[in-house]
Motif scaffolding. Structure first.
Motif, short mmCIF file in Angstrom:
data_model
loop_
_atom_site.label_atom_id
_atom_site.label_comp_id
_atom_site.label_asym_id
_atom_site.label_seq_id
_atom_site.Cartn_x
_atom_site.Cartn_y
_atom_site.Cartn_z
N MET A 47 0.62 -0.99 0.50
CA MET A 47 0.17 0.05 0.10
C MET A 47 0.74 1.57 0.12
N CYS A 48 0.35 1.83 -0.81
CA CYS A 48 1.47 3.44 -0.98
C CYS A 48 0.97 3.94 -0.21
N PRO A 154 22.33 3.96 2.86
CA PRO A 154 20.65 3.49 3.21
C PRO A 154 20.34 2.64 2.08
N ALA A 155 19.46 1.95 1.54
CA ALA A 155 19.08 1.01 0.99
C ALA A 155 18.00 1.76 -0.46
N GLU A 156 17.39 3.39 1.11
CA GLU A 156 16.50 4.14 0.34
C GLU A 156 17.71 5.29 -1.10
N ASN A 157 19.24 4.72 -0.92
CA ASN A 157 19.97 5.50 -2.18
C ASN A 157 19.74 4.82 -3.28
N LEU A 181 14.42 -5.35 3.72
CA LEU A 181 14.85 -3.42 3.88
C LEU A 181 14.54 -3.27 2.36
N PHE A 182 15.82 -3.94 1.09
CA PHE A 182 15.57 -3.80 -0.09
C PHE A 182 14.01 -3.54 -0.30
N PHE A 183 13.44 -4.24 0.21
CA PHE A 183 11.78 -4.98 -0.99
C PHE A 183 11.04 -3.64 -0.55
N GLU A 184 11.37 -2.75 0.55
CA GLU A 184 10.14 -1.92 1.13
C GLU A 184 10.89 -0.36 0.66
N ALA A 185 12.00 -0.46 0.72
CA ALA A 185 12.55 1.30 0.40
C ALA A 185 11.69 1.88 0.05
N HIS A 188 8.77 1.45 -3.35
CA HIS A 188 8.41 0.67 -4.12
C HIS A 188 10.05 -0.52 -4.48
N GLY A 189 10.81 -0.65 -3.64
CA GLY A 189 11.74 -1.61 -2.96
C GLY A 189 12.64 -1.74 -4.40
N LEU A 190 13.83 -2.53 -4.04
CA LEU A 190 14.06 -3.24 -5.34
C LEU A 190 13.13 -4.27 -6.38
N GLY A 191 13.97 -4.36 -6.93
CA GLY A 191 13.29 -5.10 -8.03
C GLY A 191 13.34 -7.27 -7.91
#
Length: 402
Positions: A47-48, A154-157, A181-185, A188-191
């Motif tokens: 959910m965004c 950070p994962a966000e970067n 962390l990578f899925f949620e940053a 959208h997260g990473l693929g």
């Protein structure tokens, strides 16, 4: 076409030091007509901030030399495995036992058995190197980022750095918490992630997390029920659940005195004549009541604590997961509410007798009915469950609740 950056390759000596040497053996050629398993993925719903459900195809690749880890991963639907270039013998052994898509570390990339590049390997040791992600060669549709144990990025970067790219970006994660962390940053997260582990439990934990997140955005069937009885029952200990997320009008959590039916209790996001709105809070009910948590399970309200999770549901049945920030248990006056559904099955709920405590109504959109204004004949929403629970898990057995 840009060339690979020097930082995009894994050091051969480092790989051999971590994984050890393997016997080189012939590997079957790549079948260009077949769809590679590494192209498959799974949908993760989230959910965004606007409340819109989004479904994105995510992928998990595994990097391990432990057979038990491989088995656990394959059993959970993950079939892409990464091997050091001279570990083709191990890859050949595993593909004879299970359906795998092996990828091999060579020349700054990941190659399949036919030596076709599948992903570029990109080592990152400083924020400046993230800018180079957009400039990588178009030879591969995927990029695997290795942070080299550098914790400042950070994962966000990483997510911000890949905005606009058409490539699928993975990050190497050593633990399920890193993968999360990578899925949620940045929502959208990473693929995808490459889970590099020799621990079977890491596979279990990551799959459990993804199963929970996959329920987000799915619809839960809610049932209308008519209020048949309201009465004061005296003093008792009730639980306020404060979340690390803000709730919108029409949202709340599912709570019930009985396992067979859980009421949708509205959050305190609406303004009151007596107190300011607290959109992070649900005055949920007495300590003994069930509350829905991720994984299609329930907990007792008294068991919730900071860092735990609950399922937030809106009037339409849309679900999302929220983290518990605080739980308050205090003695307050209580009110008992009984309702009947269309089949004349009775359900009971006990709540604090206060204007800020409300049920989600079955009438107009985002309707909240304070218990102090509730009257016979009002319609509220509840989730009808199975008849029994054992340690929070729904089971089929005879049970009487009254």
């Amino acid at each position: 076409m840009a060339a690979f950056f020097p930082s995009a390759s894994l050091r051969q000596s480092d790989i051999e030091g971590k994984l050890g040497a393997c016997v080189v053996a012939h590997f079957p050629p790549h079948n260009k007509k077949a769809t590679p398993i590494w192209q498959s993925g799974f949908s993760v719903k989230s959910m965004c901030s606007s409340g819109v459900s989004k479904s994105r195809k995510k992928q998990v690749w595994i990097w391990t030399q432990k057979k038990e880890v491989m088995t656990a991963a394959v059993e959970r639907g993950w079939h892409t495995f990464i091997f050091q270039s001279d570990c083709r013998e191990l890859a050949s052994q595993w593909t004879s036992m299970a359906l795998l898509s092996p990828l091999f570390v060579e020349d700054g990339g990941l190659f399949d058995g036919g030596h076709i590049i599948v992903a570029t390997l990109f080592e990152v040791s400083s924020p400046k190197q993230l800018k180079n992600l957009q400039l990588l060669s178009d030879k591969a549709d995927n990029v695997v980022v290795d942070l080299l144990d550098w914790q400042v990025i950070p994962a966000e970067n990483i997510v911000a750095a890949i905005q606009g790219t058409q490539k699928t970006v993975f990050a190497i994660s050593k633990t399920p918490s890193e993968a999360q962390l990578f899925f949620e940053a940045l929502e959208h997260g990473l693929g995808g992630v490459v889970l590099k582990t020799e621990e079977v439990d890491a596979i279990f934990q990551l799959k459990e997390y993804l199963d929970k997140r996959n329920n987000q955005g799915s619809l839960l069937e809610l049932t209308k029920a008519t209020v048949t009885n309201i009465q004061m029952v005296g003093m008792g200990d009730r639980v306020c659940v404060d979340l690390c997320s803000l709730m919108r009008p029409g949202e709340g959590i599912l709570v019930g005195c009985f396992a067979r039916g859980l009421f949708l209790i509205h959050s305190e996001c609406l303004e009151s004549n007596y107190i300011s709105s607290r959109p992070f809070r649900v005055n949920a009910g007495p300590v003994h009541a069930y509350v829905v948590v991720p994984g299609e399970k329930t907990s007792y309200l008294s068991e919730l604590k900071a860092g735990g999770e609950v399922v937030v549901v809106d009037q339409n049945g849309m679900q999302r997961t929220a983290i518990v920030g605080r739980v308050k248990i205090e003695t307050r006056p209580l009110i008992l509410i009984e309702v009947n559904d269309d089949d004349q099955i009775s359900y009971t709920m006990i709540l604090q007798n206060a204007e800020t405590v409300a049920l989600v109504g079955a009438g107009h959109q985002n309707q909240a009915i304070p218990v102090t204004s509730l009257k016979l004949g009002d319609e509220v929403l509840l989730s009808v469950q199975g008849g029994a629970r054992h340690t929070g898990i729904q089971i089929n057995e005879f049970i009487v609740e009254k």
